[in-house]
Design an enzyme around this catalytic site. Sequence first.
Site, mmCIF file in Angstrom:
data_model
loop_
_atom_site.group_PDB
_atom_site.id
_atom_site.type_symbol
_atom_site.label_atom_id
_atom_site.label_comp_id
_atom_site.label_asym_id
_atom_site.label_seq_id
_atom_site.Cartn_x
_atom_site.Cartn_y
_atom_site.Cartn_z
ATOM 1 C CB ILE A 466 -14.604 -28.631 3.454
ATOM 2 C CG1 ILE A 466 -14.447 -29.359 2.110
ATOM 3 C CG2 ILE A 466 -14.747 -29.640 4.592
ATOM 4 C CD1 ILE A 466 -13.168 -30.152 1.997
ATOM 5 C CG HIS A 467 -19.164 -24.971 7.631
ATOM 6 N ND1 HIS A 467 -18.637 -23.699 7.744
ATOM 7 C CD2 HIS A 467 -20.015 -25.127 8.683
ATOM 8 C CE1 HIS A 467 -19.160 -23.117 8.805
ATOM 9 N NE2 HIS A 467 -19.995 -23.964 9.401
ATOM 10 N N PRO A 468 -16.652 -26.789 8.967
ATOM 11 C CG PRO A 468 -16.441 -26.400 11.267
ATOM 12 C CD PRO A 468 -16.854 -27.448 10.269
#
Length: 492
Positions: A466-468
């Site tokens: 999962i970014h950021p």
Amino acid sequence: MAALWRGRHRWKRTNCLHVLTRNLTGKYDYDLVVIGGGSGGLACSKEAAQLGQKVAVLDHVEPSVKGTKWGLGGTCVNVGCIPKKLMHQAALLGTAVKDAKKFGWQISEPICHDWSTMADAVQNHVRSLNWGHRVQLQDKKVKYLNIKGSLLDEHTVKGLTKAGKETILTAKNIVIATGGRPKYPTNIPGAMEHGITNVALECAGFLTGIGLDTTVMVRSIALRGFDQQMAGLVTDYMEAYGTKFAWQCVPKRVDKLSSGVLQVTWMDNNTGNEHKDTYDSVLWAVGRAPETKALGLDKLGVQLDKETGKIVVGADESTSVPNIYAFGDIGEGRPELTPTAIKAGKLLARRLARHSAELMNYDSVPTTVFTPLEYGCVGLSEEEAEKRLGKDGIEVYHAFYKPLEFTVAERDASQCYLKVICERDGDQKILGLHFTGPNAGEVTQGFALAFQCGATYSHLLQTVGIHPTCAEELTKVNITKRSGLDATVTGC
């Protein structure tokens, strides 16, 4: 034979006949009596009651050396996990206020912290939990007795009120979940008279965070039992954060001066020199002792570990005496962790009610140290993995990363680090996962599930991050220690 048998027991005291009758008829006051109203004991008693068992729970808190008392819920609720995490949050908010200026918030100086406001708020929350526990017991029809319990035999518990009134309870099964209490060093003059107790690094961290001048005296190593590379990162960050450390030092005495301050005398083992300094408070964090002495276990033959004083238990939490069980911090070799005790207590209740045969799995229990830079881990330390499989039998993937939150705030991320310890051969099963950084507990909790499913390094790489986030760095880790390459994460 029959006449001699009856006459023999009649010659003994009446209560012996009563015990004999109970054993023959199977009639007891309760199906289960739990001694100890901490997280584990409460979980066990409520679970048993939900499964149709008639249950009583006994809870009594002996005042501390300083006279401190607390309500139902045990160490975690009253003087452990809950107040600690709330005060840790107070310190994190102080850091966030400083960061906020870099993000454009206009905050007037000086910024200060009011201890009384925080303490009152924390205590109010703790009292609400105390009350909530009592309500839950009542709702689940668990008999709560605020009395001190001890064992007379494998089916009988004696309760003693504060006024000295005795109550006798009988039960098919008895569970001991009394936990432990902090220890004071007995060989240091003034230690007990002038000191208080709690957890060393976590307390030192939040005290520093709210602006207090704090020193940690360490006789040997920090975070014994944890991965020592990670422990070093935690203490390095704390030193940069403002906490002082007196390494390889041993306190000799504590004296209260006429001004009211405490003078601590200690020996520096590095130099052999003796030092003195004054402090407002001295907090001892030298381990915990099990609450077993007042239970009458020796008379019943319940086996205790000679070194620790804890109760020797089997995989099913059974003791050496039938119908007597023990779990949680009181059990020898068990993790001293609240969630472990809660789960073990529930599983024990289900087994005693013949609702399930499932045993507690004590492998790969996750935990987090709530220091200023949090440290979460699950599985084996690098030292333990190396001890079991040898240096050539493991592969350690690692990375130094910078949380996005630290960038604009211009905070040092030198100690933000993660490593994944795997078997070197085959599918590279993950043996241990370690993480220092923001919200380490939340990060570690998620990955702990994977351990129960036999996660491998390839599973980790197949996971989409999962970014950021900081947690996504674990799904991208690819540099091994063996390679000697720079493990610093670059780019976003």
